[in-house]
Design an enzyme around this catalytic site. Structure first.
Site, PDB file in Angstrom:
ATOM      1  N   HIS A 159       7.687  -8.394 -19.286  1.00 41.28           N
ATOM      2  CA  HIS A 159       6.876  -7.340 -18.652  1.00 41.28           C
ATOM      3  C   HIS A 159       7.692  -6.459 -17.722  1.00 41.28           C
ATOM      4  O   HIS A 159       7.221  -5.413 -17.296  1.00 41.28           O
ATOM      5  CB  HIS A 159       5.713  -7.974 -17.876  1.00 41.28           C
ATOM      6  CG  HIS A 159       4.647  -8.542 -18.770  1.00 41.28           C
ATOM      7  ND1 HIS A 159       3.466  -7.907 -19.023  1.00 41.28           N
ATOM      8  CD2 HIS A 159       4.608  -9.690 -19.500  1.00 41.28           C
ATOM      9  CE1 HIS A 159       2.728  -8.628 -19.846  1.00 41.28           C
ATOM     10  NE2 HIS A 159       3.402  -9.723 -20.150  1.00 41.28           N
ATOM     11  N   ASP A 369      10.943   0.448 -12.987  1.00 39.31           N
ATOM     12  CA  ASP A 369       9.681  -0.224 -13.299  1.00 39.31           C
ATOM     13  C   ASP A 369       9.633  -0.503 -14.794  1.00 39.31           C
ATOM     14  O   ASP A 369      10.047   0.353 -15.586  1.00 39.31           O
ATOM     15  CB  ASP A 369       8.504   0.695 -12.905  1.00 39.31           C
ATOM     16  CG  ASP A 369       7.311  -0.095 -12.383  1.00 39.31           C
ATOM     17  OD1 ASP A 369       7.094  -1.213 -12.874  1.00 39.31           O
ATOM     18  OD2 ASP A 369       6.609   0.412 -11.502  1.00 39.31           O
TER      19      ASP A 369
HETATM   20  P1  ADP Z   1       3.342  -4.178 -11.033  1.00 44.84           P
HETATM   21  O1  ADP Z   1       2.911  -5.021 -12.191  1.00 44.84           O
HETATM   22  O2  ADP Z   1       4.816  -4.144 -10.800  1.00 44.84           O
HETATM   23  O3  ADP Z   1       2.614  -4.462  -9.766  1.00 44.84           O
HETATM   24  P2  ADP Z   1       1.919  -1.998 -12.397  1.00 44.84           P
HETATM   25  O4  ADP Z   1       1.735  -0.583 -11.941  1.00 44.84           O
HETATM   26  O5  ADP Z   1       2.327  -2.110 -13.813  1.00 44.84           O
HETATM   27  O6  ADP Z   1       2.956  -2.656 -11.400  1.00 44.84           O
HETATM   28  O7  ADP Z   1       0.549  -2.789 -12.250  1.00 44.84           O
HETATM   29  C1  ADP Z   1      -0.059  -2.854 -11.042  1.00 44.84           C
HETATM   30  C2  ADP Z   1      -1.545  -3.223 -11.200  1.00 44.84           C
HETATM   31  O8  ADP Z   1      -1.986  -3.670  -9.940  1.00 44.84           O
HETATM   32  C3  ADP Z   1      -2.392  -2.015 -11.580  1.00 44.84           C
HETATM   33  O9  ADP Z   1      -3.447  -2.433 -12.411  1.00 44.84           O
HETATM   34  C4  ADP Z   1      -2.910  -1.523 -10.237  1.00 44.84           C
HETATM   35  O10 ADP Z   1      -4.171  -0.953 -10.300  1.00 44.84           O
HETATM   36  C5  ADP Z   1      -2.932  -2.777  -9.394  1.00 44.84           C
HETATM   37  N1  ADP Z   1      -2.542  -2.466  -8.004  1.00 44.84           N
HETATM   38  C6  ADP Z   1      -1.341  -2.073  -7.565  1.00 44.84           C
HETATM   39  N2  ADP Z   1      -1.362  -1.858  -6.222  1.00 44.84           N
HETATM   40  C7  ADP Z   1      -2.606  -2.116  -5.811  1.00 44.84           C
HETATM   41  C8  ADP Z   1      -3.255  -2.061  -4.538  1.00 44.84           C
HETATM   42  N3  ADP Z   1      -2.610  -1.688  -3.427  1.00 44.84           N
HETATM   43  N4  ADP Z   1      -4.551  -2.406  -4.488  1.00 44.84           N
HETATM   44  C9  ADP Z   1      -5.195  -2.775  -5.619  1.00 44.84           C
HETATM   45  N5  ADP Z   1      -4.644  -2.835  -6.850  1.00 44.84           N
HETATM   46  C10 ADP Z   1      -3.364  -2.509  -6.951  1.00 44.84           C
END
Ligand code: ADP
Length: 474
Positions: A159, A369
């Protein structure tokens, strides 16, 4: 139809809304054949030494899916999870050798937990199960299963990004990690760039044979491995349902009311050094300096969810962000306007679409990312008649699919990024609509169900005999 067994570090109950798109998608695939989802329970046992051999596997039924989890001892958790996974693999795979801690004890714990997973999972398996292992915590799992005699079809999806061979090879055990990947029948990556890095490594470091000359089937260590890129998507239907429900529409209404005379910019991330949060704030400060028409008009809401705070590098980034946001508000703020609203918290998933929809611009500007799902969620939450603009880092995996219609930035260049944000803020409605429509087409077409299906179809096509059942313990 073969039963699907998913293995990941954490297991989520897919019936809960907070579980997110991946859990929903996996659950769809798992439900189809009454599947099994295996992983760590998230619980740490207050005992000395490694997790006992007789540790119990907890079984829960979630609809048609069996959730099987086990607890880990503090020692194992620290070495496997905080240590090798998050202080070695996470930084190096995000190109941050400077943040890696190659403590020799970590790898032992990492391997020990993967062996424990293999021993606990094996008795739960049926002969014709198909196994799908997720993410960097579990790279050696197929090798450990094979060492115990498993002849199952096993796939792995990474991932997070895979760095170029010159960076990967800095990991003291890189040969072992690479060989471990050859115990799988299929290894999937988020992007073509990651796939190229693997292929390059396979050719020059592992001396693997490129079976068809197209970098999709590699022969080494007595096995044949398929590789491909499967860019992960969001569950558009699940997201639409969230976006039209009360919590999100109420959030949207409140934000529009509060910011009716302002341009809202939004950043939503886990607090992580890979997300480029200080760079983003510096670019926003540069925007206010270079384009002062934004003073008293533009507000950046940055939400950073707490994550892995017991790892040192996270404390540093937290302090840096707080001080940057504080000094920007001190330098530019007025009695009735603050440029930055920075919140260190997780926002309820049900409300997120409302926040996204109220924003004119999203800043998705990671330094590195694997994919970045926030970029896709932001686009999916927009009003097609008056959509916001996505400002996207060229170093997010999502760029391969969104390059043409997002505003691309280099997060290390704060001046150019400030100008790109200004361009996004001033984009005429017709162009915003055009770009949004094209982005939305891609998001619908390559959603998380497409991702799941494509991976499993490719895994089903991997010929088990050709892969070679023999596996020597490494
Ligand atoms: P990572 O897996 O590295 O955290 P991604 O952008 O691929 O990055 O996925 C992040 C997920 O977590 C998304 O579904 C997003 O909506 C959620 N997310 C990220 N930051 C927050 C936050 N501050 N509050 C709520 N949900 C979050």
């Amino acid at each position: 139809m073969a039963r699907l067994v998913c293995v990941s570090n954490r297991v989520a109950d897919p019936r809960k809304t907070e579980a997110g798109g991946l859990a929903v998608a996996l659950s769809g695939a798992l439900q189809a054949g009454g599947g099994l989802w295996f992983g760590w329970s998230g619980k740490v046992l207050d005992i000395e030494g490694p997790t006992p051999e007789d540790t119990h596997v907890h079984l829960h039924q979630a609809g048609n899916v069996t959730l099987a989890t086990l607890d880990l001892s503090q020692w194992d958790h620290d070495a496997y999870y905080l240590g090798y996974s998050n202080a070695v693999l996470w930084p190096v795979f995000h190109y941050r050798l400077d943040l890696a801690d190659f403590d020799a004890g970590y790898i032992e714990g990492y391997r020990r937990v993967n062996q424990l997973f293999a021993r606990k999972l094996l008795p739960l398996l049926r002969e014709d199960d198909v196994i799908w292992v997720h993410d960097y915590h579990l790279i050696p799992l197929a090798g450990e299963l094979r060492a115990l005699g498993s002849r199952h079809r096993i796939g792995f999806f990474l991932h997070i990004p895979l760095p170029p061979p010159q960076i990967f090879a800095a990991i003291p055990a890189h040969e072992w990690l690479a060989r471990s990947l050859f115990a799988y029948d299929l290894v999937g990556f988020q992007s073509e760039a990651d796939l190229q890095h693997f292929n390059h490594y396979a050719a020059i470091e592992a001396h693997a044979e490129d079976r068809d000359g197209d970098g999709r089937r590699w022969r080494a260590f007595g096995r044949t491995l398929r590789t491909a890129a499967f860019p992960i998507g969001i569950d558009v239907e699940e997201f639409d349902a969230l976006a039209t429900a009360h919590d999100a529409t109420e959030m949207y209404r409140r934000m529009r009311e509060e910011y009716s005379r302002r341009q809202l910019l939004v950043g939503v991330d886990r607090l992580d050094y890979s997300k480029g949060l200080p760079h983003r704030l510096r670019a926003f400060r540069e925007l206010l300096r270079r384009h002062p028409d934004n003073i008293r008009r533009a507000t950046l809401i940055q939400i950073a969810a707490p994550s892995r705070e017991s790892v040192d590098a996270y404390g540093d980034i937290l302090r840096e962000l707080e001080s940057l946001a504080g000094s920007m508000n001190g330098d530019f703020g007025e009695l009735d306007w603050m440029p930055v609203r920075y919140m260190h918290r997780t926002m309820a998933r049900r409300r997120l679409p409302g926040l996204y929809r109220a924003a004119r611009v999203a800043l998705v500007t990671p330094l590195r990312d694997g994919m970045n799902l926030v970029a896709k969620e932001f686009v999916a939450a927009q009003d097609p008649e008056d959509p916001g603009v996505l400002v996207l880092s060229r170093f997010a995996g999502a760029v391969e699919q969104m390059r043409a219609d997002a505003v691309l930035v280099n997060p290390y260049d704060s001046t150019a990024m400030a100008d790109a944000i200004q361009f996004a803020l001033q984009m005429p409605l017709a162009e915003r609509r055009r770009r949004h429509e094209r982005l939305m087409d891609g998001i619908r077409r390559f959603d998380v169900h497409w991702w799941c299906r494509s991976f499993l179809d490719e895994l089903a096509a991997a010929d088990a005999e050709e892969s070679g059942p023999d596996w020597l313990r490494l």
